[in-house]
Design an enzyme around this catalytic site. Structure first.
Site, PDB file in Angstrom:
ATOM      1  N   TYR A 167       0.837  -1.193   0.000  1.00  0.00           N
ATOM      2  CA  TYR A 167       0.000   0.000   0.000  1.00  0.00           C
ATOM      3  C   TYR A 167       0.873   1.245   0.000  1.00  0.00           C
ATOM      4  CZ  TYR A 167      -3.902  -3.068   0.714  1.00  0.00           C
ATOM      5  OH  TYR A 167      -4.837  -4.049   0.530  1.00  0.00           O
TER       6      TYR A 167
ATOM      7  N   TYR B 163     -16.494  -0.623   3.837  1.00  0.00           N
ATOM      8  CA  TYR B 163     -15.579  -1.364   2.972  1.00  0.00           C
ATOM      9  C   TYR B 163     -14.350  -1.754   3.790  1.00  0.00           C
ATOM     10  CZ  TYR B 163     -12.314  -2.463  -0.755  1.00  0.00           C
ATOM     11  OH  TYR B 163     -11.407  -3.097  -1.557  1.00  0.00           O
TER      12      TYR B 163
ATOM     13  N   MET C 248     -10.825  -2.475   3.868  1.00  0.00           N
ATOM     14  CA  MET C 248      -9.670  -2.261   2.994  1.00  0.00           C
ATOM     15  C   MET C 248      -8.597  -3.304   3.261  1.00  0.00           C
ATOM     16  SD  MET C 248      -9.362   1.907   3.096  1.00  0.00           S
ATOM     17  CE  MET C 248      -9.178   2.011   4.877  1.00  0.00           C
TER      18      MET C 248
ATOM     19  N   HIS D  64     -12.919  -6.873  -1.193  1.00  0.00           N
ATOM     20  CA  HIS D  64     -12.407  -7.621  -2.343  1.00  0.00           C
ATOM     21  C   HIS D  64     -11.452  -8.695  -1.839  1.00  0.00           C
ATOM     22  CE1 HIS D  64     -13.527  -3.761  -4.256  1.00  0.00           C
ATOM     23  NE2 HIS D  64     -13.826  -4.518  -5.286  1.00  0.00           N
TER      24      HIS D  64
ATOM     25  N   ASN E 253      -7.508 -16.877  -3.141  1.00  0.00           N
ATOM     26  CA  ASN E 253      -7.242 -16.802  -1.701  1.00  0.00           C
ATOM     27  C   ASN E 253      -8.346 -17.567  -0.967  1.00  0.00           C
ATOM     28  OD1 ASN E 253      -6.628 -16.187   0.930  1.00  0.00           O
ATOM     29  ND2 ASN E 253      -6.208 -14.021   0.532  1.00  0.00           N
TER      30      ASN E 253
ATOM     31  N   ALA F  21      -8.948 -16.975   2.866  1.00  0.00           N
ATOM     32  CA  ALA F  21      -9.679 -15.739   3.178  1.00  0.00           C
ATOM     33  C   ALA F  21     -11.159 -15.886   2.823  1.00  0.00           C
ATOM     34  CB  ALA F  21      -9.070 -14.550   2.438  1.00  0.00           C
ATOM     35  N   ILE F  22     -11.444 -16.499   1.698  1.00  0.00           N
ATOM     36  CA  ILE F  22     -12.848 -16.686   1.295  1.00  0.00           C
ATOM     37  C   ILE F  22     -13.581 -17.530   2.331  1.00  0.00           C
ATOM     38  CG2 ILE F  22     -14.350 -17.749  -0.438  1.00  0.00           C
ATOM     39  CD1 ILE F  22     -12.088 -16.905  -2.512  1.00  0.00           C
TER      40      ILE F  22
ATOM     41  N   PHE G   2     -12.744 -17.936   5.482  1.00  0.00           N
ATOM     42  CA  PHE G   2     -12.801 -17.141   6.707  1.00  0.00           C
ATOM     43  C   PHE G   2     -14.030 -16.230   6.685  1.00  0.00           C
ATOM     44  CE2 PHE G   2     -11.906 -12.954   8.547  1.00  0.00           C
ATOM     45  CZ  PHE G   2     -11.723 -13.284   9.878  1.00  0.00           C
TER      46      PHE G   2
ATOM     47  N   TYR H  96      -8.699  -6.524 -11.204  1.00  0.00           N
ATOM     48  CA  TYR H  96      -8.771  -5.594 -10.072  1.00  0.00           C
ATOM     49  C   TYR H  96      -7.369  -5.282  -9.548  1.00  0.00           C
ATOM     50  CZ  TYR H  96      -9.935  -3.707  -5.478  1.00  0.00           C
ATOM     51  OH  TYR H  96     -10.020  -2.911  -4.370  1.00  0.00           O
TER      52      TYR H  96
ATOM     53  N   LYS I 137      -3.339  -5.003  -9.912  1.00  0.00           N
ATOM     54  CA  LYS I 137      -2.432  -4.640 -11.006  1.00  0.00           C
ATOM     55  C   LYS I 137      -1.089  -5.365 -10.944  1.00  0.00           C
ATOM     56  CE  LYS I 137      -5.504  -1.750 -12.350  1.00  0.00           C
ATOM     57  NZ  LYS I 137      -6.638  -2.440 -12.910  1.00  0.00           N
TER      58      LYS I 137
END
Length: 168
Positions: A31, A82, A84, A126, A131, A134-135, A137, A152, A154
């Site tokens: 980030y 959202y 992040m 997102h 992953n 994570a999905i 979870f 989504y 890059k």
């Protein structure tokens, strides 16, 4: 694994480097400085917080409010929270730290007068399509897998992600 005792605390300029460490060890995306400046500037411990164990930062969640009409929400309806970033140091995973961080945001979204006034109707995020951890979870927390957003990401492969949603 055994659940551990945690406390929550805010993210400030004084401890911002800890957030960079959590994110760099937990997430496949780096980030920019602007992300971190925005988190500190938000001054919202309900949406941006650390999880501490014995005084040490072991996890963090960073969220923002997405207003109606935000093109990136890809959905109509009320305002949203959202997510992040969510990260927990590897040695503390499996101890419900991430679950408690997300649940604290869910609880805030449901009980806060501010969220009620803004019409917060869901929490979204997102997740890279490969992953699977994570999905799973988020699905355990009753998030539903939505549409695929192609390209989504890059700088990581695969670049596609799912939008996950939890209706409130």
């Amino acid at each position: 694994m055994k659940e551990i005792e945690i406390d929550f605390g805010g993210i400030t300029n004084d401890n911002l480097e800890q957030l960079r460490i959590i994110n760099s060890t937990s997430l496949p995306v780096s980030y920019p400085d602007g992300f971190y400046k925005d988190v500190v500037a938000a001054k919202d411990e309900s949406l941006n917080k650390f999880a501490y164990h014995n005084g040490f930062v072991i996890g963090a969640i960073c969220c923002r409010i997405q207003k109606d009409g935000d093109a990136s929400s890809n959905s109509s309806g009320s305002s949203k929270i959202y997510i992040m970033t969510l990260g927990v140091l590897p040695s503390y995973r499996g101890r419900n730290v991430g679950t408690r961080l997300v649940q604290s945001v869910i609880d805030y979204a449901i009980t806060s007068e501010d969220c009620k006034k803004m019409g917060i109707g869901e929490i979204i995020l997102h997740v890279q399509i490969n992953n699977h951890d994570a999905i799973k979870f988020y699905e355990r927390l009753d998030f539903e897998r939505g549409e695929v957003v192609e390209n989504y990401y890059k700088r990581i492969d695969p670049p596609d992600c799912y939008i996950l949603r939890k209706k409130l």
